[in-house]
Design a protein around this motif. Structure first.
Motif, short mmCIF file in Angstrom:
data_model
loop_
_atom_site.label_atom_id
_atom_site.label_comp_id
_atom_site.label_asym_id
_atom_site.label_seq_id
_atom_site.Cartn_x
_atom_site.Cartn_y
_atom_site.Cartn_z
N ARG A 137 0.96 -1.52 -0.13
CA ARG A 137 -0.54 -0.25 0.04
C ARG A 137 0.94 1.52 0.02
O ARG A 137 0.40 2.10 -0.53
CB ARG A 137 -0.88 -0.04 1.21
CG ARG A 137 -2.42 -0.79 1.01
CD ARG A 137 -3.47 -0.78 2.32
NE ARG A 137 -2.72 0.07 3.38
CZ ARG A 137 -2.38 0.09 4.07
NH1 ARG A 137 -1.74 -1.52 4.87
NH2 ARG A 137 -2.44 0.85 5.56
N SER A 139 3.15 1.34 -0.87
CA SER A 139 4.39 2.25 -2.48
C SER A 139 2.89 2.41 -4.10
O SER A 139 3.01 3.31 -4.63
CB SER A 139 4.22 0.27 -3.56
OG SER A 139 5.18 0.01 -2.60
N GLY A 140 2.10 2.34 -3.01
CA GLY A 140 0.82 3.66 -4.45
C GLY A 140 0.99 4.38 -3.99
O GLY A 140 0.63 5.37 -4.97
N GLN A 141 1.72 4.96 -3.35
CA GLN A 141 2.57 6.41 -3.53
C GLN A 141 2.82 6.48 -4.62
O GLN A 141 2.97 8.09 -5.66
CB GLN A 141 3.02 7.20 -2.12
CG GLN A 141 2.26 7.09 -0.93
CD GLN A 141 3.23 7.18 -0.05
OE1 GLN A 141 3.84 8.82 0.66
NE2 GLN A 141 4.17 6.90 0.82
N ALA A 144 -0.41 3.96 -8.35
CA ALA A 144 -1.60 3.38 -7.39
C ALA A 144 -1.31 2.32 -8.12
O ALA A 144 -2.07 1.29 -7.53
CB ALA A 144 -2.31 4.80 -7.61
N GLU A 146 -0.53 -0.21 -9.92
CA GLU A 146 0.59 -1.23 -10.00
C GLU A 146 0.68 -1.64 -8.04
O GLU A 146 0.28 -2.67 -8.07
CB GLU A 146 1.87 -0.58 -10.13
CG GLU A 146 2.90 -0.05 -10.80
CD GLU A 146 2.48 0.88 -11.33
OE1 GLU A 146 1.20 1.76 -10.93
OE2 GLU A 146 2.91 1.91 -12.27
N ALA A 147 -0.17 -0.86 -7.35
CA ALA A 147 -0.35 -0.79 -5.39
C ALA A 147 -1.26 -1.47 -5.81
O ALA A 147 -1.34 -3.05 -4.84
CB ALA A 147 0.15 -0.11 -4.70
N TRP A 148 -2.31 -1.27 -6.54
CA TRP A 148 -3.99 -2.11 -6.54
C TRP A 148 -3.23 -4.10 -7.29
O TRP A 148 -3.81 -4.48 -6.91
CB TRP A 148 -4.37 -0.89 -7.43
CG TRP A 148 -6.02 -2.15 -7.46
CD1 TRP A 148 -7.09 -2.11 -6.20
CD2 TRP A 148 -6.27 -3.04 -8.54
NE1 TRP A 148 -8.04 -3.26 -6.83
CE2 TRP A 148 -7.65 -4.00 -8.29
CE3 TRP A 148 -5.75 -3.62 -9.68
CZ2 TRP A 148 -8.67 -4.52 -8.66
CZ3 TRP A 148 -6.50 -4.33 -10.41
CH2 TRP A 148 -7.49 -4.27 -9.95
#
Length: 170
Positions: A137, A139-141, A144, A146-148
């Protein structure tokens, strides 16, 4: 803590991101967050002002210049970064190295093979499923979507369905 109330409307985006990134992930240490930010900068090739900001932030959170240099040396690509993150000696803890590896996996979209081993390895050294989810999560910064996708790929692994033994963990 809600920092939106004490921040002026014209606060720089990096300040807002910093507070979101640090406050929303209590499962991760400040050092781990800095390592993941630096890995993200390397993966995204944002080595100007963002990297400088992360380096300064790292120094204030106990990440030495040598540890930052250790990550920066291997900016040449995903394979070099992975090789480095698996190296034995250095300034980073095993947990920081694995979390850095997971960050690189997610941001590069490598969600099979190495990702499976990295999730397995994180759990083997004592990270919880929530810790691994927090890494992804976080990494979503930096991506997004890719993190999902990373969270979707991690769920069966975290549920114990992977059946993958990590050859690097006894």
């Amino acid at each position: 803590m809600d920092h939106s109330l004490d921040m002026p409307g014209e606060a720089p985006v990096d300040t807002l991101t910093y507070h979101q990134g640090w406050d929303e992930f209590p499962e991760l240490t400040d050092r781990e967050k800095v390592v993941m930010c630096v890995v993200a900068d390397i993966c995204r090739q944002t080595l100007g002002m963002p990297f400088e900001s992360q380096g300064t932030m790292g120094l204030t959170h106990g990440v030495s210049g040598d540890a930052l240099r250790e990550l920066l040396i291997f900016q040449g690509g995903y394979i070099s970064l992975q090789r480095h993150l698996y190296a034995g000696a250095g300034q980073l803890t095993v947990r920081e190295r694995i979390f850095g590896s997971l960050t690189a996996d997610v941001l590069h979209g490598v969600l099979e093979g190495a990702f499976t081993v990295h999730v397995s390895r994180a759990l083997a050294i004592g990270a919880t499923a929530d810790d691994v989810r927090a890494v992804i999560r976080f990494s979503g910064q930096f991506g997004a979507a890719e993190a999902w996708r990373g969270l979707r790929a991690a769920e069966p692994l975290l549920a114990g369905d992977a059946g993958v033994a990590d050859p690097f963990v006894a």
